[in-house]
Write an enzyme that holds these catalytic residues in place. Structure first.
Site, PDB file in Angstrom:
ATOM      1  N   CYS A  63       0.816  -1.216   0.000  1.00 23.24           N
ATOM      2  CA  CYS A  63       0.000   0.000   0.000  1.00 23.24           C
ATOM      3  C   CYS A  63       0.853   1.269   0.000  1.00 23.24           C
ATOM      4  O   CYS A  63       1.467   1.616   1.009  1.00 23.24           O
ATOM      5  CB  CYS A  63      -0.950   0.010   1.186  1.00 23.24           C
ATOM      6  SG  CYS A  63      -2.184   1.322   1.068  1.00 23.24           S
ATOM      7  N   TYR A 120      -7.508   7.947  -4.833  1.00 26.68           N
ATOM      8  CA  TYR A 120      -7.746   8.398  -3.466  1.00 26.68           C
ATOM      9  C   TYR A 120      -8.644   9.630  -3.398  1.00 26.68           C
ATOM     10  O   TYR A 120      -8.844  10.336  -4.386  1.00 26.68           O
ATOM     11  CB  TYR A 120      -6.418   8.730  -2.771  1.00 26.68           C
ATOM     12  CG  TYR A 120      -5.345   7.698  -2.944  1.00 26.68           C
ATOM     13  CD1 TYR A 120      -5.588   6.349  -2.683  1.00 26.68           C
ATOM     14  CD2 TYR A 120      -4.067   8.053  -3.381  1.00 26.68           C
ATOM     15  CE1 TYR A 120      -4.596   5.395  -2.849  1.00 26.68           C
ATOM     16  CE2 TYR A 120      -3.064   7.108  -3.547  1.00 26.68           C
ATOM     17  CZ  TYR A 120      -3.339   5.778  -3.289  1.00 26.68           C
ATOM     18  OH  TYR A 120      -2.345   4.842  -3.459  1.00 26.68           O
ATOM     19  N   CYS A 181      -1.063   3.804  -7.153  1.00 29.94           N
ATOM     20  CA  CYS A 181      -1.731   2.919  -6.192  1.00 29.94           C
ATOM     21  C   CYS A 181      -1.649   1.508  -6.737  1.00 29.94           C
ATOM     22  O   CYS A 181      -2.093   1.260  -7.872  1.00 29.94           O
ATOM     23  CB  CYS A 181      -3.193   3.333  -6.024  1.00 29.94           C
ATOM     24  SG  CYS A 181      -4.201   2.178  -5.070  1.00 29.94           S
ATOM     25  N   VAL A 182      -1.094   0.570  -5.966  1.00 33.80           N
ATOM     26  CA  VAL A 182      -0.994  -0.800  -6.461  1.00 33.80           C
ATOM     27  C   VAL A 182      -2.347  -1.503  -6.485  1.00 33.80           C
ATOM     28  O   VAL A 182      -2.494  -2.563  -7.087  1.00 33.80           O
ATOM     29  CB  VAL A 182       0.009  -1.647  -5.638  1.00 33.80           C
ATOM     30  CG1 VAL A 182       1.427  -1.178  -5.871  1.00 33.80           C
ATOM     31  CG2 VAL A 182      -0.337  -1.621  -4.160  1.00 33.80           C
ATOM     32  N   GLN A 183      -3.346  -0.914  -5.856  1.00 32.31           N
ATOM     33  CA  GLN A 183      -4.677  -1.506  -5.837  1.00 32.31           C
ATOM     34  C   GLN A 183      -5.455  -1.197  -7.117  1.00 32.31           C
ATOM     35  O   GLN A 183      -6.291  -1.987  -7.540  1.00 32.31           O
ATOM     36  CB  GLN A 183      -5.450  -0.998  -4.605  1.00 32.31           C
ATOM     37  CG  GLN A 183      -6.885  -1.499  -4.482  1.00 32.31           C
ATOM     38  CD  GLN A 183      -6.990  -2.893  -3.899  1.00 32.31           C
ATOM     39  OE1 GLN A 183      -6.064  -3.689  -3.966  1.00 32.31           O
ATOM     40  NE2 GLN A 183      -8.146  -3.202  -3.336  1.00 32.31           N
TER      41      GLN A 183
END
Length: 233
Positions: A63, A120, A181-183
């Protein structure tokens, strides 16, 4: 983290004899808020200890915003603390944080000024911008998609980025980060966007993979066409 990074490693397996296994220990988070991110980060030491039992060659802390929301330069602190956990468990293991990997990747690309897209909320995106700029890299513009639900972030269609990035003025921008963001998925779109905009395009997941390969002694640039950081794999 659990989709795009293995996808890049698996792609490598199609051209080289190396084989990789993947192991995960999860920190809990549902809403991407500063409070939940702090609580999640507190679980990281336990996760490092659990993964150390598997004697993995490298660990990646997924994260990016959890690290960056903890204060400027925190990736250095986190990497030391996590490494100490592996030492205490009698298997010293290299540590990569996605936050540190993005910074390092941008420096490898020679980036002085970048633009970024994040999933985000705006206050967290502003923290990410401040963190990156504290590392000596100017952020010209940032897009905050303002998606608070962590699962919704993962469900985004990466091809939507083909239109989203066009909101940015890329004049004098050295590198475009299409997902800080790795998500949030972006891998399928990176090469297309790079071909369209004519500058290097990368993501937190791509930079994290590059850094993990370096930590385990893989010559990522020479064996993947020299294009891993800019998305080609």
């Amino acid at each position: 983290m659990e989709t795009e990074i293995p996808a890049i490693f698996r792609s490598r397996e199609t051209i080289l004899p190396e084989r990789f296994t993947f192991h995960s220990s999860r920190m809990r988070m549902k809403k991407v808020t500063k409070e939940e991110l702090e609580a999640m980060d507190a679980m990281s030491l336990k996760c490092a200890q659990e993964l150390s039992d598997a004697h993995v060659d490298v660990m990646g802390y997924a994260c990016l915003v959890a690290i960056m929301s903890m204060g400027r330069g925190y990736h250095c602190v986190s990497e030391v603390n996590l490494h100490q956990e592996t030492i205490a468990n009698d298997f010293p293991t290299p540590i990569v944080t996605s936050a540190g990997a993005l910074i390092n990747g941008l420096k490898v690309l020679g980036a002085k000024q970048i633009s970024i897209i994040t999933p985000y909320m705006r206050p967290l995106t502003n923290m990410v911008v401040d963190y990156i700029e504290h590392q000596g890299i100017k952020v010209k513009e940032s897009i905050a998609l303002e998606i608070p639900d962590n699962l919704e972030v993962a469900a985004q269609n990466p091809m939507n980025l083909l239109e989203i990035y066009k909101q940015l003025d890329l004049t004098n921008v050295d590198v475009l980060v299409v997902s800080a963001c790795v998500q949030m998925p972006s891998l399928e779109a990176i090469d297309i966007i790079q071909s369209e905009c004519g500058i290097p395009v990368t993501s937190a997941a791509v930079c994290t993979t590059y850094e993990m390969m370096k930590k385990i002694g893989i010559e990522a640039k020479s064996t993947i066409g020299g294009e891993l950081l800019s998305g080609k794999y």
